[in-house]
Design a protein around this motif. Structure first.
Motif, PDB file in Angstrom:
ATOM      1  N   ASP A 160       4.777   5.705 -10.877  1.00  0.00           N
ATOM      2  CA  ASP A 160       4.172   4.414 -10.589  1.00  0.00           C
ATOM      3  C   ASP A 160       4.615   3.913  -9.215  1.00  0.00           C
ATOM      4  O   ASP A 160       5.449   4.512  -8.535  1.00  0.00           O
ATOM      5  CB  ASP A 160       4.502   3.402 -11.676  1.00  0.00           C
ATOM      6  CG  ASP A 160       6.011   3.168 -11.831  1.00  0.00           C
ATOM      7  OD1 ASP A 160       6.776   3.526 -10.903  1.00  0.00           O
ATOM      8  OD2 ASP A 160       6.426   2.632 -12.873  1.00  0.00           O
ATOM      9  N   ASP A 161       4.029   2.793  -8.802  1.00  0.00           N
ATOM     10  CA  ASP A 161       4.328   2.256  -7.482  1.00  0.00           C
ATOM     11  C   ASP A 161       5.789   1.854  -7.356  1.00  0.00           C
ATOM     12  O   ASP A 161       6.380   1.959  -6.282  1.00  0.00           O
ATOM     13  CB  ASP A 161       3.434   1.044  -7.200  1.00  0.00           C
ATOM     14  CG  ASP A 161       1.974   1.434  -7.024  1.00  0.00           C
ATOM     15  OD1 ASP A 161       1.728   2.617  -6.737  1.00  0.00           O
ATOM     16  OD2 ASP A 161       1.103   0.567  -7.173  1.00  0.00           O
ATOM     17  N   THR A 211       8.259   3.084  -4.385  1.00  0.00           N
ATOM     18  CA  THR A 211       8.940   2.112  -3.530  1.00  0.00           C
ATOM     19  C   THR A 211      10.435   2.384  -3.490  1.00  0.00           C
ATOM     20  O   THR A 211      11.062   2.381  -2.423  1.00  0.00           O
ATOM     21  CB  THR A 211       8.683   0.686  -4.040  1.00  0.00           C
ATOM     22  OG1 THR A 211       7.281   0.410  -3.970  1.00  0.00           O
ATOM     23  CG2 THR A 211       9.446  -0.339  -3.201  1.00  0.00           C
ATOM     24  N   SER A 220       5.168   8.890  -0.770  1.00  0.00           N
ATOM     25  CA  SER A 220       3.821   8.439  -1.094  1.00  0.00           C
ATOM     26  C   SER A 220       2.852   9.552  -1.407  1.00  0.00           C
ATOM     27  O   SER A 220       1.742   9.298  -1.849  1.00  0.00           O
ATOM     28  CB  SER A 220       3.263   7.610   0.079  1.00  0.00           C
ATOM     29  OG  SER A 220       4.102   6.518   0.350  1.00  0.00           O
ATOM     30  N   ALA A 260      -3.606   0.326   0.890  1.00  0.00           N
ATOM     31  CA  ALA A 260      -2.605  -0.250  -0.008  1.00  0.00           C
ATOM     32  C   ALA A 260      -3.090  -0.185  -1.451  1.00  0.00           C
ATOM     33  O   ALA A 260      -4.238  -0.502  -1.753  1.00  0.00           O
ATOM     34  CB  ALA A 260      -2.325  -1.693   0.384  1.00  0.00           C
ATOM     35  N   GLY A 261      -2.200   0.253  -2.344  1.00  0.00           N
ATOM     36  CA  GLY A 261      -2.531   0.308  -3.763  1.00  0.00           C
ATOM     37  C   GLY A 261      -3.476   1.419  -4.145  1.00  0.00           C
ATOM     38  O   GLY A 261      -4.064   1.399  -5.228  1.00  0.00           O
ATOM     39  N   TRP A 262      -3.601   2.440  -3.270  1.00  0.00           N
ATOM     40  CA  TRP A 262      -4.557   3.519  -3.536  1.00  0.00           C
ATOM     41  C   TRP A 262      -4.237   4.274  -4.820  1.00  0.00           C
ATOM     42  O   TRP A 262      -3.074   4.538  -5.124  1.00  0.00           O
ATOM     43  CB  TRP A 262      -4.580   4.509  -2.374  1.00  0.00           C
ATOM     44  CG  TRP A 262      -5.468   5.680  -2.614  1.00  0.00           C
ATOM     45  CD1 TRP A 262      -6.782   5.801  -2.319  1.00  0.00           C
ATOM     46  CD2 TRP A 262      -5.101   6.923  -3.230  1.00  0.00           C
ATOM     47  NE1 TRP A 262      -7.276   7.029  -2.699  1.00  0.00           N
ATOM     48  CE2 TRP A 262      -6.257   7.740  -3.273  1.00  0.00           C
ATOM     49  CE3 TRP A 262      -3.915   7.434  -3.765  1.00  0.00           C
ATOM     50  CZ2 TRP A 262      -6.255   9.020  -3.812  1.00  0.00           C
ATOM     51  CZ3 TRP A 262      -3.909   8.697  -4.307  1.00  0.00           C
ATOM     52  CH2 TRP A 262      -5.070   9.481  -4.318  1.00  0.00           C
ATOM     53  N   LYS A 263      -5.266   4.597  -5.584  1.00  0.00           N
ATOM     54  CA  LYS A 263      -5.207   5.501  -6.731  1.00  0.00           C
ATOM     55  C   LYS A 263      -6.402   6.447  -6.628  1.00  0.00           C
ATOM     56  O   LYS A 263      -7.443   6.096  -6.075  1.00  0.00           O
ATOM     57  CB  LYS A 263      -5.296   4.730  -8.062  1.00  0.00           C
ATOM     58  CG  LYS A 263      -4.162   3.745  -8.309  1.00  0.00           C
ATOM     59  CD  LYS A 263      -2.860   4.452  -8.630  1.00  0.00           C
ATOM     60  CE  LYS A 263      -1.786   3.447  -9.030  1.00  0.00           C
ATOM     61  NZ  LYS A 263      -0.486   4.111  -9.310  1.00  0.00           N
ATOM     62  N   SER A 303      -9.278   2.115  -1.469  1.00  0.00           N
ATOM     63  CA  SER A 303      -8.140   2.216  -2.383  1.00  0.00           C
ATOM     64  C   SER A 303      -8.558   2.514  -3.810  1.00  0.00           C
ATOM     65  O   SER A 303      -7.803   3.119  -4.574  1.00  0.00           O
ATOM     66  CB  SER A 303      -7.316   0.923  -2.347  1.00  0.00           C
ATOM     67  OG  SER A 303      -8.075  -0.161  -2.853  1.00  0.00           O
ATOM     68  N   ASP A 304      -9.791   2.102  -4.217  1.00  0.00           N
ATOM     69  CA  ASP A 304     -10.195   2.295  -5.607  1.00  0.00           C
ATOM     70  C   ASP A 304     -11.655   2.699  -5.786  1.00  0.00           C
ATOM     71  O   ASP A 304     -12.115   2.916  -6.903  1.00  0.00           O
ATOM     72  CB  ASP A 304      -9.921   1.028  -6.422  1.00  0.00           C
ATOM     73  CG  ASP A 304     -10.556  -0.221  -5.810  1.00  0.00           C
ATOM     74  OD1 ASP A 304     -11.513  -0.084  -5.011  1.00  0.00           O
ATOM     75  OD2 ASP A 304     -10.095  -1.332  -6.121  1.00  0.00           O
TER      76      ASP A 304
END
Length: 741
Positions: A56-57, A61, A87, A413-416, A450-451
């Motif tokens: 997970d993020d 981090t 990342s 940012a927050g890419w999946k 990102s999504d």
């Protein structure tokens, strides 16, 4: 020591080629590796995280913060960070590799070390702690398994990996952090009670083990070990008398009563002068030789870096084992054949903790604009806002996606990983400012990169099909041909900012951008005549010039203020004035699938590649790779390499000498796409997935199939590479985003 890798395609992780397995655990593996394409490069120990884990993020981090902090510790007595990526699809961390056993292995195999060796080793380990504490980092888990014995002395290894793996437990008050038998009373009371003297306590326990062959708190019962540590009941009867009192000081229950690392180093050495080489025992030197030989054997067993066909006939390049051992400040050891100096081995996972108050909340080392060290640079937000990528990558259509292709800081940012659909898409999508811009018969569609969720579609409220194509970019703006106009849309929300009708109801085609200038052809739909136009994309957006154009099939390329038009003939045009500087007929220079970098123009020929080294001197042309029939436009790499593919293999040639550098092992008939460059890898998209090959040697790194890979007919998807990701656009409108192989 080092296990050979199983048979199969050679593997790469990040920029490293894997040579052997050092060890494995529940969270990942540690490999012996070397940078791809660097036969003289240093060996590294590459710690990887299993790709099947749910990362997970929060994990990423923490892992990134650990990499940054490990890089902040610069010491001759600790493992030096070489690089890392938190990342990517498979997070990794690399340190320099040293051929030697851990202290735990050395004592288990050869018995306790002599007092002079323990003193010298202890002084170096104390210096390691002093260097860590100088940058306000605690080790927290110094133990025999986390000390490697190198040719020129001991090295403390493993920074932050254990904390990254188990952060939900390691930061909880009351949880024991560290290894039983080698932790301080403060460890028992919770990680927040740790101080620099806690590391000194751990070092005292390590020295007791080295001198006696057993830890000072050893017991078969875990609860008994913890009790003895808390009560200060160390067993030191096996430690030589001259060392016993000093080690007992390190193990004092009160942190303030322990010596500092600097004091401890002086007490251990008794003021002795430094020696020219480390005084290892004969047994340890024997183990060191075994580790060096194992690394040599691993290198010798590795497959050759390339398959070189009979044309041209060149002898293979030997792969030596080399690299100098860095100096240690007080001594330097020369080896006949050496490896680089610091190692990580399997299952030696330890943690450290930053001292309270060192960083503001939510800001680890390297996390702010004032970050320093190996990972400092522009903020991710700033980097993301400036990156653009288009099919074939740039104005010269070189196929090289540049540094942004593998720079995870530009990843949205927050890419999946995601899958989406764009109705009527034609050709590949383009990337700008964390947005994927796809054009076709339904207009321009913007997807959140990102999504994959649709942000906007233009034009709005217009019935019927509207042919469109992305033309270029300026800050915050995408320019597209929509119907019979060139239109500017705001990238964030699709608001129309500016519009210019194309002459005589024409449609735009072939656009290419060089800086803030856009070159394109406006011609009647389905026709071959029209105007070649140069227009500014900033300021007044006015036309710089236009001229009559009549070519049914053409390619525009632009670089360094120069426009090259390849069609029935080849024209070199002054980009600012529109004047034709040079012109070659098809008889002189028959060019297909052109690419341009600077002044060098490379084209597919009927066989081989046609090269014009300087478009300002068009009479100087030559042919290379005449033994192959290129099936796709080539990709240019820097100033001296071209990658080209036929229907079976990909090849790399030197542009200066025309010599073939490598040929891929695999038959690429199931890939078949044109080559693109992403950092140190060649990417090729095909019917079954995306293949990745080492740019330096052509070795297969991976062939990746993504979940939901559609059956899109005989064609192959268009590929973009940005932020260590790939964006794939299929002919049926399917758009996928996943990690690059």
């Amino acid at each position: 020591m080092i296990e050979p890798l199983p048979a199969g395609p050679l593997r790469h992780i990040g920029p490293y080629r894997l040579l052997g397995l050092l060890g494995a655990g529940g969270m990942g593996e540690v490999y012996l590796a070397r940078q791809s394409g660097a036969p003289e490069g240093r060996l590294v120990a590459l710690k990887t995280v299993r790709v099947d884990l749910d990362l997970d993020d929060g994990f990423r981090t923490r892992f990134r913060r650990e990499i940054d902090t490990a890089g902040a510790v610069r010491s001759a007595y600790t493992a030096t960070l070489v690089g890392g990526d938190a990342s990517g699809r498979q997070p990794w961390l690399a340190t320099e590799y040293v051929p030697g056993p851990s202290l735990a292995e050395a004592v288990t195999r050869g018995g306790p070390l002599t007092e002079p060796v323990v003193r010298a080793m202890g002084a170096d380990l104390a210096r390691a702690l002093a260097d860590m504490h100088a940058v306000r980092v605690l080790h927290r888990d110094l133990k025999p398994g986390n000390v490697l014995l190198g040719p020129d002395g001991p090295k403390v290894i493993d920074f932050g990996i254990a904390q990254a793996f188990d952060a939900t437990q390691l930061t909880r008050t009351g949880v024991v952090v560290g290894s039983p038998g080698y932790i301080s009373p403060e460890h028992v009371n919770g990680s927040r009670a740790l101080v620099p003297a806690s590391d000194v306590f751990c070092l005292g326990a390590v020295l007791a083990f080295a001198a006696s062959g057993r830890g000072p708190f050893d017991d078969s019962d875990m609860a008994a070990v913890i009790f003895r540590i808390a009560q200060g009941e160390a067993e030191l009867s096996g430690v030589p008398a001259q060392l016993r009192e000093l080690i007992a000081q390190c193990l004092h229950a009160r942190p303030e009563d322990r010596p500092t690392p600097g004091e401890l180093a002086g007490l251990l050495l008794h003021g002795q002068p430094p020696t020219s080489s480390f005084p290892w025992t004969g047994g340890v030197r024997e183990q060191l030789a075994g580790y060096e030989q194992a690394a040599r054997d691993c290198l010798a067993a590795a497959p050759p870096t390339a398959v070189v066909p009979p044309v041209p006939d060149r002898p293979p390049t030997p792969v030596p084992l080399s690299g100098a051992v860095p100096g240690r400040g007080r001594r330097r050891r020369a080896l006949p054949v050496t490896l680089a100096a610091v190692a990580v081995t399997a299952c030696l996972l330890l943690g450290y903790v930053l001292w309270p108050g060192l960083f503001p909340p939510d800001m680890g080392p390297g996390g702010g604009s004032g970050a320093t060290g190996p990972t400092a640079g522009p903020s991710p937000a700033a980097a993301r806002s400036t990156v653009r990528a288009i099919p074939r990558a740039d104005g010269g259509r070189t196929g090289d996606f540049g540094e942004a292709a593998t720079d995870s800081s530009v990843r949205p940012a927050g890419w999946k990983a995601w899958k989406s659909t764009v109705d009527g898409v034609e050709g590949g999508c383009s990337f700008a400012e964390s947005t994927l811009l796809c054009a076709g018969s339904k207009g321009v569609t913007a997807l959140d990169a990102s999504d994959g969720i649709r942000r906007w579609q233009a034009p709005k409220g217009r019935a019927g099909a509207t042919g469109s194509a992305v033309a270029g970019f300026a800050s915050g703006t995408v320019y597209a041909f929509v119907g019979q106009a060139l239109v500017a849309y705001r990238i964030t929300d699709g608001r129309e900012l500016w519009r210019s009708a194309l002459p005589d109801g024409a449609v735009g085609a072939g656009a290419v951008q060089d800086g803030d200038t856009l070159y394109y052809v406006a011609r009647a739909k389905g026709g071959g005549t029209g105007k070649l136009i140069a227009r500014r994309l900033t300021g007044d957006r006015g036309e710089l010039w236009s001229r009559y154009f009549a070519d049914p099939r053409f390619s525009l390329l632009a670089d360094d203020g120069r426009l090259v038009v390849v069609g029935n003939d080849t024209r070199i045009i002054d980009g600012a004035k529109g004047t034709v500087e040079q012109r070659l007929t098809a008889t002189d220079f028959r060019c297909r699938g052109p690419v341009l970098r600077g002044r060098r123009l490379v084209c597919r020929g009927a066989t081989g590649l046609l090269v014009m080294d300087d478009v300002t001197r068009p009479g100087q042309t030559r042919t290379l790779a005449e033994e192959i029939t290129p099936a796709h436009p080539p990709a240019l790499v820097g100033d001296d390499t071209v990658v080209v593919s036929d229907n079976d293999h990909a090849y790399a040639y030197g542009l200066t000498d025309g010599q073939r550098k490598w040929t891929t092992y695999e038959n690429l008939s199931e890939l078949g796409g044109e080559p693109s460059l992403a950092g140190s890898q060649v990417l090729m998209a095909g019917r079954t997935g995306v293949g990745a090959f080492g740019l330096a040697d052509g070795e297969s790194a991976n062939v990746k199939s993504y979940t939901g890979w559609p059956d899109a007919g005989p064609g192959v998807p268009d590929l973009l590479a940005v932020g260590d990701l790939v964006f794939l656009t299929f002919k049926d409108g399917t758009v996928l985003s996943g990690y690059a192989p």
